[in-house]
Design a protein around this motif. Sequence first.
Motif, short mmCIF file in Angstrom:
data_model
loop_
_atom_site.label_atom_id
_atom_site.label_comp_id
_atom_site.label_asym_id
_atom_site.label_seq_id
_atom_site.Cartn_x
_atom_site.Cartn_y
_atom_site.Cartn_z
N LEU A 11 0.82 -1.21 0.00
CA LEU A 11 0.00 0.00 0.00
C LEU A 11 0.85 1.26 0.00
CD1 LEU A 11 -2.66 -1.08 2.64
CD2 LEU A 11 -2.82 -1.23 0.14
N ALA A 12 2.00 1.21 0.67
CA ALA A 12 2.86 2.39 0.76
C ALA A 12 4.28 1.97 1.10
CB ALA A 12 2.35 3.35 1.82
N ARG A 13 5.22 2.77 0.63
CA ARG A 13 6.63 2.61 1.02
C ARG A 13 7.08 3.95 1.59
NH1 ARG A 13 12.04 1.92 -2.68
NH2 ARG A 13 13.37 2.74 -1.05
N LEU A 14 7.58 3.92 2.81
CA LEU A 14 8.02 5.14 3.48
C LEU A 14 9.54 5.12 3.55
CD1 LEU A 14 5.50 4.93 6.47
CD2 LEU A 14 5.20 6.17 4.31
N ASP A 15 10.18 6.09 2.96
CA ASP A 15 11.63 6.20 3.07
C ASP A 15 11.93 6.75 4.44
OD1 ASP A 15 12.20 5.20 0.51
OD2 ASP A 15 11.76 7.15 -0.37
N ALA A 16 12.21 5.84 5.33
CA ALA A 16 12.16 6.15 6.75
C ALA A 16 13.49 6.53 7.37
CB ALA A 16 11.59 4.93 7.49
N HIS A 17 14.48 5.73 7.17
CA HIS A 17 15.73 5.87 7.92
C HIS A 17 16.91 5.64 6.98
CE1 HIS A 17 13.70 5.93 11.84
NE2 HIS A 17 12.87 5.05 11.33
N THR A 18 18.10 5.96 7.48
CA THR A 18 19.32 5.77 6.69
C THR A 18 20.01 4.45 7.01
OG1 THR A 18 20.62 6.97 8.33
CG2 THR A 18 19.72 8.24 6.49
#
Length: 136
Positions: A42-49
Amino acid sequence: SRQNTTQFQAVAFGPSRNDESQVATGGRDGCIYIWNLKTQLLARLDAHTAWVRHLAWHPSGRRLISCSDDRSIATWDLQKARLVHRIDAAHSDFVSGITFHAPTAILASVGADKAVRLWDSPSSPLVATDGDSAPS
């Protein structure tokens, strides 16, 4: 459906809301993936490094909290698929776990720095304990 090639480190079911239950996964790629129960992305969140270590859903199902090897804690608005707040350097080493206590709205985090922190606001810990001073 699109095949995902990331290695997952974290998984958490969202609160049940009729037939709209979701599951969130966090990967070594630093991203969070939101899926429905038919395993559709449903979604991809570019969250962390760095690796996403742990995920915790807000009881409303509208927010998700993540922590990472990049030492940060992030809060996400899932309806808009966007970052709401980020605590950089939440711990002096990677953040390994988080949990949310709904009745008090307190977030607890633990890290590889042996510390436990309780957050009553996004900006500063309510309580911070050094792991070396914890009872054995």
